[in-house]
Scaffold this motif. Structure first.
Motif, PDB file in Angstrom:
ATOM      1  N   GLY A 267       0.783  -1.227   0.000  1.00 51.30           N
ATOM      2  CA  GLY A 267       0.000   0.000   0.000  1.00 51.30           C
ATOM      3  C   GLY A 267       0.812   1.272   0.000  1.00 51.30           C
ATOM      4  N   TYR A 268       2.035   1.232  -0.563  1.00 51.31           N
ATOM      5  CA  TYR A 268       2.895   2.413  -0.574  1.00 51.31           C
ATOM      6  C   TYR A 268       3.111   2.935  -1.996  1.00 51.31           C
ATOM      7  CZ  TYR A 268       4.090   0.879   4.159  1.00 51.31           C
ATOM      8  OH  TYR A 268       4.033   0.486   5.471  1.00 51.31           O
ATOM      9  N   ASP A 269       3.372   4.245  -2.092  1.00 50.77           N
ATOM     10  CA  ASP A 269       3.761   4.816  -3.373  1.00 50.77           C
ATOM     11  C   ASP A 269       5.072   4.183  -3.817  1.00 50.77           C
ATOM     12  OD1 ASP A 269       1.585   6.455  -3.065  1.00 50.77           O
ATOM     13  OD2 ASP A 269       2.749   8.246  -2.529  1.00 50.77           O
ATOM     14  N   PHE A 270       5.315   4.201  -5.124  1.00 53.38           N
ATOM     15  CA  PHE A 270       6.552   3.649  -5.674  1.00 53.38           C
ATOM     16  C   PHE A 270       7.116   4.645  -6.675  1.00 53.38           C
ATOM     17  CE2 PHE A 270       8.607   1.041  -9.046  1.00 53.38           C
ATOM     18  CZ  PHE A 270       9.702   0.605  -8.304  1.00 53.38           C
ATOM     19  N   LEU A 271       8.342   5.092  -6.428  1.00 55.50           N
ATOM     20  CA  LEU A 271       8.944   6.157  -7.244  1.00 55.50           C
ATOM     21  C   LEU A 271       7.981   7.341  -7.263  1.00 55.50           C
ATOM     22  CD1 LEU A 271      10.471   3.970 -10.127  1.00 55.50           C
ATOM     23  CD2 LEU A 271      11.579   4.789  -8.035  1.00 55.50           C
ATOM     24  N   ASN A 272       7.574   7.794  -8.453  1.00 62.17           N
ATOM     25  CA  ASN A 272       6.638   8.925  -8.535  1.00 62.17           C
ATOM     26  C   ASN A 272       5.203   8.472  -8.768  1.00 62.17           C
ATOM     27  OD1 ASN A 272       8.641  10.930  -8.220  1.00 62.17           O
ATOM     28  ND2 ASN A 272       9.210  10.727 -10.383  1.00 62.17           N
ATOM     29  N   TYR A 273       4.948   7.174  -8.605  1.00 64.24           N
ATOM     30  CA  TYR A 273       3.629   6.622  -8.890  1.00 64.24           C
ATOM     31  C   TYR A 273       2.843   6.459  -7.594  1.00 64.24           C
ATOM     32  CZ  TYR A 273       6.233   5.652 -13.125  1.00 64.24           C
ATOM     33  OH  TYR A 273       7.027   5.784 -14.237  1.00 64.24           O
ATOM     34  N   LYS A 274       1.640   6.997  -7.577  1.00 70.21           N
ATOM     35  CA  LYS A 274       0.824   7.053  -6.372  1.00 70.21           C
ATOM     36  C   LYS A 274      -0.018   5.798  -6.198  1.00 70.21           C
ATOM     37  CE  LYS A 274       2.297  11.141  -5.306  1.00 70.21           C
ATOM     38  NZ  LYS A 274       3.196  11.319  -4.142  1.00 70.21           N
ATOM     39  N   HIS A 275       0.046   5.228  -5.010  1.00 71.68           N
ATOM     40  CA  HIS A 275      -0.745   4.043  -4.683  1.00 71.68           C
ATOM     41  C   HIS A 275      -2.164   4.454  -4.325  1.00 71.68           C
ATOM     42  CE1 HIS A 275      -1.904   0.192  -2.933  1.00 71.68           C
ATOM     43  NE2 HIS A 275      -0.760  -0.320  -3.317  1.00 71.68           N
ATOM     44  N   SER A 276      -3.102   3.611  -4.691  1.00 71.04           N
ATOM     45  CA  SER A 276      -4.515   3.910  -4.409  1.00 71.04           C
ATOM     46  C   SER A 276      -4.822   3.840  -2.922  1.00 71.04           C
ATOM     47  CB  SER A 276      -5.411   2.909  -5.142  1.00 71.04           C
ATOM     48  OG  SER A 276      -5.225   1.594  -4.616  1.00 71.04           O
ATOM     49  N   GLY A 277      -3.953   3.174  -2.166  1.00 66.96           N
ATOM     50  CA  GLY A 277      -4.207   2.974  -0.737  1.00 66.96           C
ATOM     51  C   GLY A 277      -4.831   1.629  -0.432  1.00 66.96           C
ATOM     52  N   LYS A 278      -5.253   0.921  -1.481  1.00 67.94           N
ATOM     53  CA  LYS A 278      -5.844  -0.403  -1.306  1.00 67.94           C
ATOM     54  C   LYS A 278      -4.760  -1.455  -1.523  1.00 67.94           C
ATOM     55  CE  LYS A 278      -9.482  -3.485  -3.021  1.00 67.94           C
ATOM     56  NZ  LYS A 278     -10.581  -3.654  -4.012  1.00 67.94           N
ATOM     57  N   LYS A 279      -4.337  -2.100  -0.451  1.00 68.31           N
ATOM     58  CA  LYS A 279      -3.315  -3.136  -0.570  1.00 68.31           C
ATOM     59  C   LYS A 279      -3.809  -4.239  -1.498  1.00 68.31           C
ATOM     60  CE  LYS A 279      -1.563  -2.265   4.097  1.00 68.31           C
ATOM     61  NZ  LYS A 279      -1.322  -2.830   5.452  1.00 68.31           N
ATOM     62  N   THR A 280      -2.968  -4.613  -2.451  1.00 70.14           N
ATOM     63  CA  THR A 280      -3.372  -5.568  -3.481  1.00 70.14           C
ATOM     64  C   THR A 280      -2.371  -6.715  -3.546  1.00 70.14           C
ATOM     65  OG1 THR A 280      -4.352  -3.750  -4.760  1.00 70.14           O
ATOM     66  CG2 THR A 280      -3.951  -5.826  -5.924  1.00 70.14           C
ATOM     67  N   PRO A 281      -2.837  -7.955  -3.480  1.00 69.66           N
ATOM     68  CA  PRO A 281      -1.908  -9.091  -3.533  1.00 69.66           C
ATOM     69  C   PRO A 281      -1.231  -9.196  -4.891  1.00 69.66           C
ATOM     70  CG  PRO A 281      -4.165  -9.855  -3.704  1.00 69.66           C
ATOM     71  CD  PRO A 281      -4.238  -8.389  -3.386  1.00 69.66           C
ATOM     72  N   VAL A 282      -0.068  -9.845  -4.898  1.00 72.41           N
ATOM     73  CA  VAL A 282       0.657 -10.066  -6.143  1.00 72.41           C
ATOM     74  C   VAL A 282       1.049 -11.540  -6.246  1.00 72.41           C
ATOM     75  CG1 VAL A 282       1.571  -7.716  -6.187  1.00 72.41           C
ATOM     76  CG2 VAL A 282       2.929  -9.521  -5.153  1.00 72.41           C
ATOM     77  N   LEU A 283       1.071 -12.018  -7.480  1.00 70.60           N
ATOM     78  CA  LEU A 283       1.601 -13.344  -7.805  1.00 70.60           C
ATOM     79  C   LEU A 283       2.838 -13.111  -8.656  1.00 70.60           C
ATOM     80  CD1 LEU A 283       1.695 -16.419  -8.184  1.00 70.60           C
ATOM     81  CD2 LEU A 283      -0.004 -16.162 -10.010  1.00 70.60           C
ATOM     82  N   TYR A 284       3.998 -13.459  -8.132  1.00 68.91           N
ATOM     83  CA  TYR A 284       5.255 -13.240  -8.858  1.00 68.91           C
ATOM     84  C   TYR A 284       5.780 -14.594  -9.332  1.00 68.91           C
ATOM     85  CZ  TYR A 284       9.269 -10.486 -10.270  1.00 68.91           C
ATOM     86  OH  TYR A 284      10.210  -9.808 -11.037  1.00 68.91           O
ATOM     87  N   VAL A 285       5.699 -14.813 -10.648  1.00 70.74           N
ATOM     88  CA  VAL A 285       6.161 -16.061 -11.250  1.00 70.74           C
ATOM     89  C   VAL A 285       7.553 -15.820 -11.808  1.00 70.74           C
ATOM     90  CG1 VAL A 285       5.665 -17.883 -12.919  1.00 70.74           C
ATOM     91  CG2 VAL A 285       3.769 -16.616 -11.859  1.00 70.74           C
ATOM     92  N   GLU A 286       8.550 -16.441 -11.188  1.00 67.73           N
ATOM     93  CA  GLU A 286       9.951 -16.239 -11.562  1.00 67.73           C
ATOM     94  C   GLU A 286      10.496 -17.498 -12.228  1.00 67.73           C
ATOM     95  OE1 GLU A 286      13.253 -15.304 -12.632  1.00 67.73           O
ATOM     96  OE2 GLU A 286      12.357 -13.639 -11.509  1.00 67.73           O
ATOM     97  N   GLY A 287      10.743 -17.406 -13.530  1.00 66.46           N
ATOM     98  CA  GLY A 287      11.137 -18.581 -14.287  1.00 66.46           C
ATOM     99  C   GLY A 287      12.614 -18.715 -14.554  1.00 66.46           C
ATOM    100  N   GLU A 288      13.426 -17.799 -14.018  1.00 72.91           N
ATOM    101  CA  GLU A 288      14.838 -17.805 -14.391  1.00 72.91           C
ATOM    102  C   GLU A 288      15.765 -17.697 -13.183  1.00 72.91           C
ATOM    103  OE1 GLU A 288      17.170 -15.956 -18.147  1.00 72.91           O
ATOM    104  OE2 GLU A 288      16.107 -14.484 -16.904  1.00 72.91           O
ATOM    105  N   MET A 289      15.567 -16.696 -12.344  1.00 73.28           N
ATOM    106  CA  MET A 289      16.490 -16.438 -11.242  1.00 73.28           C
ATOM    107  C   MET A 289      16.343 -17.482 -10.137  1.00 73.28           C
ATOM    108  SD  MET A 289      16.995 -12.885  -9.120  1.00 73.28           S
ATOM    109  CE  MET A 289      17.596 -12.049 -10.593  1.00 73.28           C
ATOM    110  N   ASP A 290      17.461 -17.807  -9.468  1.00 73.64           N
ATOM    111  CA  ASP A 290      17.402 -18.793  -8.400  1.00 73.64           C
ATOM    112  C   ASP A 290      16.679 -18.222  -7.183  1.00 73.64           C
ATOM    113  OD1 ASP A 290      19.772 -18.070  -6.189  1.00 73.64           O
ATOM    114  OD2 ASP A 290      20.147 -17.306  -8.207  1.00 73.64           O
ATOM    115  N   SER A 291      16.049 -19.099  -6.443  1.00 71.09           N
ATOM    116  CA  SER A 291      15.182 -18.683  -5.344  1.00 71.09           C
ATOM    117  C   SER A 291      15.940 -17.972  -4.225  1.00 71.09           C
ATOM    118  CB  SER A 291      14.439 -19.892  -4.774  1.00 71.09           C
ATOM    119  OG  SER A 291      13.560 -20.424  -5.739  1.00 71.09           O
ATOM    120  N   SER A 292      17.184 -18.388  -3.971  1.00 71.07           N
ATOM    121  CA  SER A 292      17.941 -17.744  -2.901  1.00 71.07           C
ATOM    122  C   SER A 292      18.217 -16.284  -3.218  1.00 71.07           C
ATOM    123  CB  SER A 292      19.257 -18.493  -2.649  1.00 71.07           C
ATOM    124  OG  SER A 292      20.091 -18.452  -3.796  1.00 71.07           O
ATOM    125  N   SER A 293      18.397 -15.973  -4.494  1.00 68.73           N
ATOM    126  CA  SER A 293      18.605 -14.574  -4.894  1.00 68.73           C
ATOM    127  C   SER A 293      17.333 -13.758  -4.684  1.00 68.73           C
ATOM    128  CB  SER A 293      19.047 -14.496  -6.357  1.00 68.73           C
ATOM    129  OG  SER A 293      20.323 -15.083  -6.539  1.00 68.73           O
TER     130      SER A 293
END
Length: 234
Positions: free
Chosen positions: A75-101
């Motif tokens: 629920g936070y702004d990012f760089l110059n982009y304003k967050h709506s204030g509504k926390k939103t879940p994310v699904l991050y599918v990582e097909g390349e980088m190792d999990s420890s990184s």
């Protein structure tokens, strides 16, 4: 002979039957409750949106998107982009980088949040990495099973949180098996992303550039369907 006969019957049954298009007249269409665009980070992340983010290797695509995903979930702004204030879940599918990184980067983000007096909402961040998949393998997104795996996971997250997740696909080369320059191989993938968009989802896919670095790799057919095309440079 019996098998050939059964196959002919099965093939006949499996043929699609034309039933006409679903139509609404002007009155019905006007009052139908379609999902409305809903900005999470204005204007770069919204529900009902397809975004492509591309950059040369080593530019920091994954790091930037992880920071963005954490902001979306917390629920936070990012760089110059304003967050709506509504926390939103994310699904991050990582097909390349190792999990420890990925773990290390998430820890670094959390430390940065703590230094700023912020709280990282880990309950709303869901990862699918190679290391936690059966046989360390993702079924290609060019196959229906691969696409359904993403949809099912997103539905599970929505069931847990009550909110459709923002989906990050990092990166499209690692998550598909196709000849990138062949437009036909992009068509079904973009059709799928368009269906997700019409169901109210946001999907960001990360990609690599051409040799010149000016545009994203692959057929320009995909550019016709995306809403935002972001190039990252250092």
């Amino acid at each position: 002979p019996a098998f050939d006969e059964l196959k002919r019957v099965a093939d006949e049954v499996s043929k699609p039957i034309a039933t006409g298009l679903t139509i609404l007249n002007g009155h019905q269409f006007t009052i139908k409750d379609f999902p409305k665009p809903e900005y999470v980070l204005y204007p770069i992340v919204a529900k009902q949106q397809i975004r492509q983010v591309f950059a040369k290797a080593g530019t920091g695509k994954t790091l930037m998107m992880l920071y963005e995903a954490c902001a979306v979930a917390s629920g936070y702004d990012f760089l110059n982009y304003k967050h709506s204030g509504k926390k939103t879940p994310v699904l991050y599918v990582e097909g390349e980088m190792d999990s420890s990184s990925i773990q290390k980067r998430l820890d670094d983000i959390e430390s940065a949040y703590e230094d700023e007096g912020k709280t990282l909402n880990k309950d709303f961040i869901f990862f699918a990495t190679l290391a936690i998949q059966p046989d360390m393998y993702f079924t290609s997104l060019t196959k229906e099973v691969g696409r359904l795996n993403v949809e099912i996971s997103a539905q599970q997250i929505e069931k847990i949180t009550g909110i459709k997740p923002v989906i990050y696909l990092d990166n499209i080369t690692a998550l598909t098996v196709m000849q990138e320059k062949e437009g036909a191989e992009w068509i079904e993938l973009m059709h799928w992303l368009s269906r997700l968009r019409n169901r109210g989802s946001h999907v960001t896919f990360l990609h690599h550039p051409t040799k010149t670095g000016q545009t994203a790799s692959g057929s320009n057919i995909k550019e016709r369907s995306i809403d935002i095309d972001m190039k990252l440079v250092t």
